[in-house]
Structure formats: structure tokens, C-alpha cells
Design a protein around this motif. Structure first.
Motif, PDB file in Angstrom:
ATOM      1  N   LEU A  46       0.825  -1.200   0.112  1.00 33.39           N
ATOM      2  CA  LEU A  46      -0.047  -0.209   0.098  1.00 33.39           C
ATOM      3  C   LEU A  46       0.938   1.200   0.049  1.00 33.39           C
ATOM      4  CD1 LEU A  46      -2.525   1.521   0.462  1.00 33.39           C
ATOM      5  CD2 LEU A  46      -2.066   1.372   3.098  1.00 33.39           C
ATOM      6  N   MET A  47       0.598   2.257  -0.962  1.00 29.23           N
ATOM      7  CA  MET A  47       1.143   3.432  -0.634  1.00 29.23           C
ATOM      8  C   MET A  47       0.132   4.671  -1.010  1.00 29.23           C
ATOM      9  SD  MET A  47       3.888   4.058  -3.912  1.00 29.23           S
ATOM     10  CE  MET A  47       3.119   3.753  -5.533  1.00 29.23           C
ATOM     11  N   SER A  48       0.097   5.601   0.173  1.00 25.05           N
ATOM     12  CA  SER A  48      -0.966   6.520  -0.274  1.00 25.05           C
ATOM     13  C   SER A  48      -0.523   7.880   0.273  1.00 25.05           C
ATOM     14  CB  SER A  48      -2.341   6.197   0.487  1.00 25.05           C
ATOM     15  OG  SER A  48      -3.182   7.111   0.486  1.00 25.05           O
ATOM     16  N   ALA A  49      -0.786   8.913  -0.517  1.00 23.75           N
ATOM     17  CA  ALA A  49      -0.452  10.258  -0.041  1.00 23.75           C
ATOM     18  C   ALA A  49      -1.493  10.922   0.718  1.00 23.75           C
ATOM     19  CB  ALA A  49      -0.388  11.139  -1.495  1.00 23.75           C
ATOM     20  N   ASN A  50      -1.309  11.301   1.908  1.00 25.18           N
ATOM     21  CA  ASN A  50      -2.179  11.890   2.789  1.00 25.18           C
ATOM     22  C   ASN A  50      -1.950  13.307   3.334  1.00 25.18           C
ATOM     23  OD1 ASN A  50      -4.303  12.342   4.686  1.00 25.18           O
ATOM     24  ND2 ASN A  50      -3.997  10.562   5.781  1.00 25.18           N
ATOM     25  N   PRO A  51      -2.669  14.165   3.102  1.00 28.70           N
ATOM     26  CA  PRO A  51      -2.100  15.733   3.548  1.00 28.70           C
ATOM     27  C   PRO A  51      -2.771  15.847   4.907  1.00 28.70           C
ATOM     28  CG  PRO A  51      -3.723  15.939   2.007  1.00 28.70           C
ATOM     29  CD  PRO A  51      -3.375  14.296   2.045  1.00 28.70           C
ATOM     30  N   PHE A  52      -3.887  15.220   5.058  1.00 25.63           N
ATOM     31  CA  PHE A  52      -4.652  15.375   6.287  1.00 25.63           C
ATOM     32  C   PHE A  52      -4.339  14.727   7.668  1.00 25.63           C
ATOM     33  CE2 PHE A  52      -8.160  16.188   2.979  1.00 25.63           C
ATOM     34  CZ  PHE A  52      -7.927  17.518   2.821  1.00 25.63           C
ATOM     35  N   GLY A  53      -3.514  13.811   7.684  1.00 28.90           N
ATOM     36  CA  GLY A  53      -3.216  13.018   8.868  1.00 28.90           C
ATOM     37  C   GLY A  53      -2.039  13.275   9.851  1.00 28.90           C
ATOM     38  N   ALA A  54      -1.940  14.718   9.869  1.00 26.19           N
ATOM     39  CA  ALA A  54      -0.673  15.323  10.743  1.00 26.19           C
ATOM     40  C   ALA A  54      -0.815  14.729  12.035  1.00 26.19           C
ATOM     41  CB  ALA A  54      -0.944  16.865  10.544  1.00 26.19           C
ATOM     42  N   ASP A  55      -1.828  14.946  12.719  1.00 29.38           N
ATOM     43  CA  ASP A  55      -1.700  14.542  14.178  1.00 29.38           C
ATOM     44  C   ASP A  55      -1.386  13.152  14.613  1.00 29.38           C
ATOM     45  OD1 ASP A  55      -2.423  14.928  16.982  1.00 29.38           O
ATOM     46  OD2 ASP A  55      -3.816  13.561  16.711  1.00 29.38           O
ATOM     47  N   ILE A  56      -1.761  12.273  13.857  1.00 27.65           N
ATOM     48  CA  ILE A  56      -1.510  10.740  13.741  1.00 27.65           C
ATOM     49  C   ILE A  56      -0.072  10.516  13.328  1.00 27.65           C
ATOM     50  CG2 ILE A  56      -1.794   8.275  13.041  1.00 27.65           C
ATOM     51  CD1 ILE A  56      -4.786   9.007  13.135  1.00 27.65           C
ATOM     52  N   PHE A  57       0.415  10.961  12.138  1.00 26.36           N
ATOM     53  CA  PHE A  57       1.753  10.609  11.663  1.00 26.36           C
ATOM     54  C   PHE A  57       3.058  11.488  12.418  1.00 26.36           C
ATOM     55  CE2 PHE A  57      -0.781   9.946   7.404  1.00 26.36           C
ATOM     56  CZ  PHE A  57      -0.463   8.872   7.559  1.00 26.36           C
ATOM     57  N   THR A  58       2.660  12.427  13.211  1.00 16.81           N
ATOM     58  CA  THR A  58       3.561  13.129  13.927  1.00 16.81           C
ATOM     59  C   THR A  58       3.347  12.930  15.767  1.00 16.81           C
ATOM     60  OG1 THR A  58       2.533  15.138  14.279  1.00 16.81           O
ATOM     61  CG2 THR A  58       3.804  15.153  12.127  1.00 16.81           C
ATOM     62  N   ASN A  59       2.590  12.046  15.899  1.00 20.73           N
ATOM     63  CA  ASN A  59       2.286  11.637  17.069  1.00 20.73           C
ATOM     64  C   ASN A  59       2.004  12.985  18.378  1.00 20.73           C
ATOM     65  OD1 ASN A  59       2.982   8.779  17.212  1.00 20.73           O
ATOM     66  ND2 ASN A  59       5.175   9.333  17.016  1.00 20.73           N
ATOM     67  N   GLY A  60       1.165  13.669  17.440  1.00 24.06           N
ATOM     68  CA  GLY A  60       0.467  14.840  18.153  1.00 24.06           C
ATOM     69  C   GLY A  60       1.174  16.178  18.009  1.00 24.06           C
ATOM     70  N   LYS A  61       2.480  15.926  17.298  1.00 29.50           N
ATOM     71  CA  LYS A  61       3.237  17.507  17.239  1.00 29.50           C
ATOM     72  C   LYS A  61       2.656  18.207  16.362  1.00 29.50           C
ATOM     73  CE  LYS A  61       7.477  14.702  18.169  1.00 29.50           C
ATOM     74  NZ  LYS A  61       9.011  14.274  17.817  1.00 29.50           N
ATOM     75  N   GLU A  62       1.919  17.889  15.426  1.00 31.18           N
ATOM     76  CA  GLU A  62       1.303  18.881  14.446  1.00 31.18           C
ATOM     77  C   GLU A  62      -0.238  18.488  14.429  1.00 31.18           C
ATOM     78  OE1 GLU A  62       3.305  19.026  10.497  1.00 31.18           O
ATOM     79  OE2 GLU A  62       5.082  18.745  11.372  1.00 31.18           O
ATOM     80  N   LYS A  63      -0.885  19.196  13.923  1.00 29.38           N
ATOM     81  CA  LYS A  63      -2.496  19.164  13.749  1.00 29.38           C
ATOM     82  C   LYS A  63      -2.708  19.727  12.465  1.00 29.38           C
ATOM     83  CE  LYS A  63      -3.332  18.208  18.388  1.00 29.38           C
ATOM     84  NZ  LYS A  63      -3.667  16.951  18.927  1.00 29.38           N
ATOM     85  N   PHE A  64      -3.767  19.158  11.981  1.00 32.24           N
ATOM     86  CA  PHE A  64      -4.202  19.674  10.533  1.00 32.24           C
ATOM     87  C   PHE A  64      -5.491  19.176  10.422  1.00 32.24           C
ATOM     88  CE2 PHE A  64      -4.571  20.256   5.981  1.00 32.24           C
ATOM     89  CZ  PHE A  64      -4.302  21.512   5.740  1.00 32.24           C
ATOM     90  N   ASN A  65      -6.739  19.618  10.989  1.00 35.49           N
ATOM     91  CA  ASN A  65      -8.080  19.418  10.686  1.00 35.49           C
ATOM     92  C   ASN A  65      -8.442  20.486   9.783  1.00 35.49           C
ATOM     93  OD1 ASN A  65      -8.497  17.174  12.392  1.00 35.49           O
ATOM     94  ND2 ASN A  65      -8.009  18.481  14.190  1.00 35.49           N
ATOM     95  N   TYR A  66      -8.971  19.854   8.595  1.00 35.34           N
ATOM     96  CA  TYR A  66      -9.414  20.753   7.394  1.00 35.34           C
ATOM     97  C   TYR A  66     -10.853  20.719   7.439  1.00 35.34           C
ATOM     98  CZ  TYR A  66      -9.212  22.881   2.851  1.00 35.34           C
ATOM     99  OH  TYR A  66      -9.005  23.468   1.608  1.00 35.34           O
TER     100      TYR A  66
END
Length: 347
Positions: free
Chosen positions: A289-309
Motif C-alpha cells: 500500500l502507498m497513499s499520499a495523505n495531507p490530512f493525517g498530521a496528528d497521527i503521523f507526527t504523534n501529536g506534534k502537528e495538527k491539521f483538521n481541514y
């Protein structure tokens, strides 16, 4: 689990296309698009042979390009669950072909909505194609437009999607460009989720050699040993990150290389500087699986970034993605040139 007999219509995918001919054969780079309305699909052929099909049967819950073939007619997408192959991996039945969905739109999941999903304990949305139009065929290039609506679990349309698909043949490469516009039919929130946005599920052989596949996750599991299928896949990102380490990293493109039926293959999925929150995070896994995801900041950074759009009713947002399929000669310099050319195009 999906039963093959419920998808019998898919066996009609292969056919011979009409088009410009030389010595009785269709020109090798001639791309033809044919809508098969009764079967809820659109077939795309190159040189008279199937390249891919847009499948949008109601049972699939979302449109997807499946299968995808090389010029030598080797399938680079996993066959299961729609066209199971010997020793196919059978995890995540919602992952087939090349698709555009998201895991949390106003609380509804459009990513994990496989036909056999548990709709009692989970909230799933679904996508229905409304119209296919603007079909244009040609040598080296063809295109069509798809309009669909995203419905929530209460059958209310929350998004209208317009996607323009452009198929190209360039220097022995097969290219799929997709230009997407989402219009909010109500106020829409894309809450943080790792499950999105533009995904591709590769053939089982293109999994990475990080661990053996469990017998329970393979077709023919009772008769064939796990180690009889070679796992040849390898990820490399635009930033030089390789293997399993590409997961949750930002990159402008992701490359997957490997071998299918003795043919060296390369697939590249490209983000675009015009897309929201570029460069995307990558949901890339050893299972192909490979997928481009601009919206998953919180999960991918362990909470260091947020991006609820959020998208207010009546407003629009656009995305553009490129998929490239080639052989072992598809090196970084070539990919960078293809990326630069694509990034310079306007939506």
C-alpha cells in the motif's frame, strides 16, 4: 469476505478495442476509452489491450481504477478481492487498484468501506458516480470526466466530486493524471486520519521483504507454503528515505520497485505543490500500500502537528495526482523531470 461470484461481471474486462490500425493492428500508443454503462465501468485500452478500468459498481462503495496492467500485460495491482490470483494476500479488502477516499469526513469513514464492512458498529460513507462525460481518445493521450457524490451513512450527499482522468503514453511509460475538485454540499470537516487520501495497492509480489506473510492472509493458504512467493518490493521516497522508514514521512513522490512475473516494474505516485498541506505524509506499508495523505498530521507526527481541514458549504478544494508505471529504467532523474512537468500544469 467478498465472494467472487458476487462480482462475476468483472470477467468481461478484457476485450479488443477498435481504433486506428496499422497492418491490421491497433497503433501501439492509441488510447481508447469506452464506457460500459450496464456494467458500471469505463475501460481504458492502449494499443487494443486493456490498461485499466474505472469500476464503480454500487457494491464497491467507491470508484477505483482496477486492474492496472503493464505493456506486457502483467498486473501491478493486487488481484484480490476482485480477481484473486494464486497466493494473493487477503488483508484489507477495501484496498484495490488506485482510488481517492478519506477515513474521516464529518465522522464518516469512506476509506474502510469494503462491501462486507460492519455497518452496525462502524459509520461508513459511500461514493456514487453520477455521470461520465467528455470522453476523448487519441494516440498517446486520452481523457474523460467523472462526477460523483459522497453520501454519508444517512444517505445525504455531503460532497460533489469532479475528477478529470488523463491517460498518457510517453517514452514507454504509462501515466495516469487525476485532477480532482471537491465541492462541499454542507459544511465539511476532514478530521485527522491516517487513512487517506490517494491510494494504490500493489500486487502481492511487490510487498517488501521485511517479514514472511502469514498463511491465513494468503489465498490457497492450505496448499502452498508462505515462502513460495518472492517479495520483491522496495520503497524509495523523493527525500531518499527507503524501505519501511518511508511510513509517516513527508515526500513529494513515492516510488515502489519490484518484479511481477519476471518483469521488472516501477510505480510512482506523485503529490503536487498545488495540493493542500504539501508535501503529503505517506501511508506506505510493507504489504504494497502507498497513499499520499495531507490530512493525517496528528497521527503521523504523534501529536506534534495538527491539521483538521474544514470546507464551508459551497466552497471547493482541488487536488492533483500523477501515477506513473514503467520498468527498471525509471530512475530518479526521469521521475524528477516528470514531477516538474506535472507540477507546472494548472488545475
Amino acid at each position: 469476505m467478498i465472494q467472487c461470484k458476487s462480482l462475476v461481471w468483472i470477467v468481461a474486462l478484457l476485450f479488443i478495442s477498435n481504433g486506428p490500425v496499422i497492418a491490421g493492428k491497433v497503433k501501439p500508443d492509441y488510447i481508447k476509452i469506452t464506457q460500459v454503462t450496464a456494467k458500471q465501468r469505463v475501460d481504458i485500452t492502449i494499443g487494443g489491450e486493456l490498461f485499466t478500468s474505472l469500476l464503480y459498481a454500487d457494491s464497491l462503495k467507491k470508484p477505483s481504477l482496477f486492474p492496472i496492467y503493464t505493456a506486457k500485460q502483467n498486473m501491478v495491482t493486487r488481484g484480490w478481492p476482485l480477481m484473486p490470483k494464486h497466493m494473493d494476500r487477503t488483508d484489507y479488502s477495501h484496498q484495490f487498484g488506485l482510488w481517492f477516499t478519506y477515513g474521516n469526513v464529518n465522522g464518516a469513514d469512506y476509506w474502510n468501506n469494503q462491501p462486507d464492512a460492519d455497518t452496525i458498529h462502524n459509520v461508513y460513507g459511500y461514493i456514487r458516480v453520477q455521470k461520465v462525460s467528455g470522453i476523448s481518445n487519441g494516440e498517446g493521450k486520452a481523457s474523460f470526466t467523472m462526477v460523483c457524490k459522497w453520501f454519508n451513512p444517512g444517505a445525504k450527499a455531503v460532497l460533489e466530486e469532479t475528477s478529470v482522468f488523463v491517460f498518457k503514453v510517453e517514452n514507454n511509460l504509462r501515466i495516469i493524471d487525476r485532477f480532482i475538485t471537491l465541492k462541499a454540499l454542507t459544511n465539511v470537516d476532514f478530521k485527522d486520519s491516517k487513512q487517506g487520501l490517494y491510494g494504490f495497492r500493489a500486487a502481492t509480489e511487490l510487498g517488501q521483504q521485511v517479514s514472511s506473510l502469514e498463511n491465513a492472509m494468503l489465498t490457497d493458504a492450505n496448499t502452498t507454503k508462505t515462502d513460495s512467493i518472492p517479495l520483491t518490493g522496495h520503497f524509495t521516497s523523493s527525500e531518499g528515505v527507503e524501505g519501511e522508514a518511508v511510513f509517516a514521512k513527508r515526500a513529494k513522490w513515492m516510488k515502489l520497485t519490484g518484479v511481477v512475473n519476471n518483469e521488472p516494474v516501477t510505480m510512482v505516485l506523485m503529490d503536487s505543490p498545488q495540493n493542500v498541506n504539501y508535501p503529503a505524509y505517506w501511508l506506505a506499508r510493507s504489504n504494497g500500500l502507498m497513499s499520499a495523505n495531507p490530512f493525517g498530521a496528528d497521527i503521523f507526527t504523534n501529536g506534534k502537528e495538527k491539521f483538521n481541514y474544514s470546507l464551508a458549504k459551497g466552497k471547493q478544494v482541488s487536488f492533483k495526482y500523477r501515477f506513473v508505471q514503467g520498468g527498471d529504467k525509471l530512475d530518479k532523474d526521469t521521475i524528477e523531470k516528470l514531477f516538474a512537468d506535472f507540477s507546472g500544469e494548472r488545475l
